[in-house]
Design a protein around this motif. Structure first.
Motif, mmCIF file in Angstrom:
data_model
loop_
_atom_site.group_PDB
_atom_site.id
_atom_site.type_symbol
_atom_site.label_atom_id
_atom_site.label_comp_id
_atom_site.label_asym_id
_atom_site.label_seq_id
_atom_site.Cartn_x
_atom_site.Cartn_y
_atom_site.Cartn_z
ATOM 1 N N LEU A 1 0.813 -1.221 0.000
ATOM 2 C CA LEU A 1 0.000 0.000 0.000
ATOM 3 C C LEU A 1 0.840 1.261 0.000
ATOM 4 C CD1 LEU A 1 -2.613 -0.938 2.650
ATOM 5 C CD2 LEU A 1 -3.090 -0.406 0.259
ATOM 6 N N GLU A 2 0.121 2.376 0.075
ATOM 7 C CA GLU A 2 0.798 3.664 0.223
ATOM 8 C C GLU A 2 1.708 3.598 1.439
ATOM 9 O OE1 GLU A 2 -3.454 5.196 -0.780
ATOM 10 O OE2 GLU A 2 -2.605 3.324 -0.084
ATOM 11 N N ARG A 3 2.793 4.343 1.373
ATOM 12 C CA ARG A 3 3.735 4.334 2.496
ATOM 13 C C ARG A 3 3.086 4.877 3.759
ATOM 14 N NH1 ARG A 3 9.103 7.043 0.466
ATOM 15 N NH2 ARG A 3 9.246 7.383 2.709
ATOM 16 N N GLY A 4 3.392 4.242 4.865
ATOM 17 C CA GLY A 4 2.938 4.757 6.145
ATOM 18 C C GLY A 4 1.684 4.098 6.688
ATOM 19 N N MET A 5 0.976 3.347 5.846
ATOM 20 C CA MET A 5 -0.256 2.698 6.307
ATOM 21 C C MET A 5 0.100 1.484 7.172
ATOM 22 S SD MET A 5 -3.755 2.542 5.619
ATOM 23 C CE MET A 5 -4.805 1.844 4.365
ATOM 24 N N ALA A 6 -0.483 1.435 8.361
ATOM 25 C CA ALA A 6 -0.209 0.321 9.274
ATOM 26 C C ALA A 6 -1.281 -0.759 9.136
ATOM 27 C CB ALA A 6 -0.174 0.834 10.710
ATOM 28 N N VAL A 7 -0.945 -1.966 9.556
ATOM 29 C CA VAL A 7 -1.932 -3.032 9.600
ATOM 30 C C VAL A 7 -1.977 -3.590 11.020
ATOM 31 C CG1 VAL A 7 -0.417 -4.959 8.886
ATOM 32 C CG2 VAL A 7 -2.876 -5.040 8.370
ATOM 33 N N SER A 8 -3.182 -3.831 11.513
ATOM 34 C CA SER A 8 -3.374 -4.272 12.882
ATOM 35 C C SER A 8 -3.890 -5.706 12.876
ATOM 36 C CB SER A 8 -4.388 -3.323 13.542
ATOM 37 O OG SER A 8 -4.259 -3.371 14.933
ATOM 38 N N VAL A 9 -3.132 -6.610 13.493
ATOM 39 C CA VAL A 9 -3.436 -8.043 13.395
ATOM 40 C C VAL A 9 -3.821 -8.602 14.768
ATOM 41 C CG1 VAL A 9 -2.495 -10.302 12.735
ATOM 42 C CG2 VAL A 9 -1.830 -8.265 11.439
ATOM 43 N N ASN A 10 -4.908 -9.359 14.807
ATOM 44 C CA ASN A 10 -5.356 -9.975 16.064
ATOM 45 C C ASN A 10 -4.504 -11.195 16.408
ATOM 46 O OD1 ASN A 10 -8.028 -8.511 16.756
ATOM 47 N ND2 ASN A 10 -8.197 -8.981 14.573
ATOM 48 N N VAL A 11 -4.130 -11.289 17.672
ATOM 49 C CA VAL A 11 -3.309 -12.408 18.130
ATOM 50 C C VAL A 11 -4.048 -13.085 19.276
ATOM 51 C CG1 VAL A 11 -1.110 -13.046 19.189
ATOM 52 C CG2 VAL A 11 -1.189 -11.187 17.512
ATOM 53 N N SER A 12 -4.266 -14.390 19.162
ATOM 54 C CA SER A 12 -4.959 -15.067 20.254
ATOM 55 C C SER A 12 -3.955 -15.531 21.307
ATOM 56 C CB SER A 12 -5.787 -16.245 19.725
ATOM 57 O OG SER A 12 -4.987 -17.383 19.634
ATOM 58 N N ALA A 13 -4.470 -15.789 22.494
ATOM 59 C CA ALA A 13 -3.621 -16.217 23.608
ATOM 60 C C ALA A 13 -2.779 -17.429 23.231
ATOM 61 C CB ALA A 13 -4.490 -16.533 24.815
ATOM 62 N N ARG A 14 -3.406 -18.375 22.515
ATOM 63 C CA ARG A 14 -2.713 -19.602 22.109
ATOM 64 C C ARG A 14 -1.497 -19.351 21.227
ATOM 65 N NH1 ARG A 14 -4.976 -21.141 25.468
ATOM 66 N NH2 ARG A 14 -6.644 -22.642 25.792
ATOM 67 N N GLN A 15 -1.558 -18.275 20.439
ATOM 68 C CA GLN A 15 -0.409 -17.916 19.606
ATOM 69 C C GLN A 15 0.649 -17.233 20.452
ATOM 70 O OE1 GLN A 15 -3.028 -15.609 16.811
ATOM 71 N NE2 GLN A 15 -1.260 -15.863 15.499
ATOM 72 N N PHE A 16 0.182 -16.327 21.274
ATOM 73 C CA PHE A 16 1.077 -15.488 22.066
ATOM 74 C C PHE A 16 1.931 -16.321 23.029
ATOM 75 C CE2 PHE A 16 1.938 -12.348 25.446
ATOM 76 C CZ PHE A 16 2.517 -11.356 24.672
ATOM 77 N N VAL A 17 1.386 -17.443 23.527
ATOM 78 C CA VAL A 17 2.141 -18.267 24.479
ATOM 79 C C VAL A 17 3.179 -19.167 23.808
ATOM 80 C CG1 VAL A 17 0.350 -18.317 26.269
ATOM 81 C CG2 VAL A 17 0.395 -20.110 24.527
ATOM 82 N N GLN A 18 3.149 -19.272 22.485
ATOM 83 C CA GLN A 18 4.150 -20.088 21.797
ATOM 84 C C GLN A 18 5.533 -19.458 22.000
ATOM 85 O OE1 GLN A 18 3.339 -22.774 19.554
ATOM 86 N NE2 GLN A 18 1.147 -22.588 19.954
#
Ligand code: C2E
Ligand code: MG
Ligand code: MG
Ligand code: MG
Length: 272
Positions: free
Chosen positions: A105-122
């Protein structure tokens, strides 16, 4: 007669239960191959700067396109994926798609991604994020990761290490559905985050409820003192948008601006 009727009712319940168990097993089996078959898609919903009227980021939201069944919403498959151990694979797929889309995309656009607990604990979650950034070329500050309060709580022991790793990478961390989890303040004390996303249940009745306005004002004041940005979720009306803007809320998201869509919307200006 009564006995007969009772039995009939019991059988109806039984059939219904059997159908649901069958559907659930069917989903579990189909979900196992969904990533490899390319059935997991990422849809996007803009996050708007309420003060400037511009899109600053887009939230990545998983969808499962099942052949002959159409598009399945995350509410109908994320929990199953978590229970049967497929969330890591699905989450990594969405993260990769989201980083590639944002980098295109255009420069500077951020993307926000959902992370579940099960992923985060890996143990390797930091590595998974690093790989997604390296492979896509997306600058780390343009990746926001949304954790729910339960994700942070479940991972309380390993969380400190993972937090440090993610901080080291330079990604931005957000607490999703803020206000709905228990002991929200414990998390704010233990971890430094960059963003709070106020849960849409606090926004829904903003116009009518003095009580909800007081809570949102409190969250905004707290966030301000902590130098944390705020995203209000679920903005559906111009009144809600105007109230939040007047309260000094920086970012917003909701059907007023756009529903989630299969591709990232360009950086448009919103004039309502
Ligand atoms: P969330 O992260 O809190 O996402 C916001 C949800 O609210 C989305 O539903 C979005 O479509 C919906 N929404 C946005 N604006 C409005 C509005 O103005 N009014 C109303 N009523 N709803 C609005 P969606 O896409 O069905 O996602 C539901 C939840 O599923 C997400 O809640 C998130 O917790 C989870 N989820 C979605 N994608 C992923 C993923 O890739 N990984 C993980 N772990 N969870 C995901
Ligand atoms: Mg979210
Ligand atoms: Mg949310
Ligand atoms: Mg939610």
């Amino acid at each position: 007669l009564a006995k007969g009727r009772g039995r009939a009712r019991y059988e109806i319940f039984d059939d219904d239960l059997r159908t649901r168990i069958h559907q659930r097993l069917d989903s579990e089996l189909a979900l196992r191959d969904a990533v490899e078959l390319g059935e997991i898609e990422t849809w996007y919903q803009p996050i708007v700067d309420l003060q400037q009227n511009t899109v600053v980021a887009t939230e990545a939201l998983a969808r499962w396109r099942r052949p002959a069944r159409g598009v399945i919403q995350p509410g109908d498959f994320i929990a199953i994926a978590e229970e049967v151990g497929l969330i890591k694979q699905i989450g990594t797929e969405v993260l990769g798609q989201a980083c590639r889309a944002a980098n295109a995309l255009e420069r500077g656009m951020a993307v926000s991604v959902n992370v579940s607990a099960r992923q985060f604990v890996q143990d390797d979650f930091g590595q998974v994020v690093k790989r997604a950034l390296d492979e896509s070329g997306l600058p780390p500050e343009q990746l926001w990761l949304e954790l729910t309060e339960s994700a942070v709580l479940e991972a309380i022991d390993s969380a400190a290490k993972t937090f440090q790793e993610l901080r080291g990478l330079g990604v931005r961390l957000a607490i999703d559905d803020f206000g709905t989890g228990y002991s929200s303040f414990t998390h704010l004390r233990a971890f430094t985050v960059d963003l709070l996303k106020i849960d849409l249940t606090f926004i829904r009745d903003l116009e009518r409820s003095q009580h909800d306005r007081a809570i949102v004002e409190g969250i905004l004041r707290l966030a301000d003192s902590l130098h944390v940005d705020v995203v209000a979720e679920g903005i559906e009306t111009t009144n809600q948008r105007d109230l939040l803007k007047a309260m000094g809320c920086r970012f917003g998201q909701g059907y007023l601006f756009s529903k989630p869509a299969p591709s990232v919307q360009p950086m448009v200006q919103f004039v309502h």
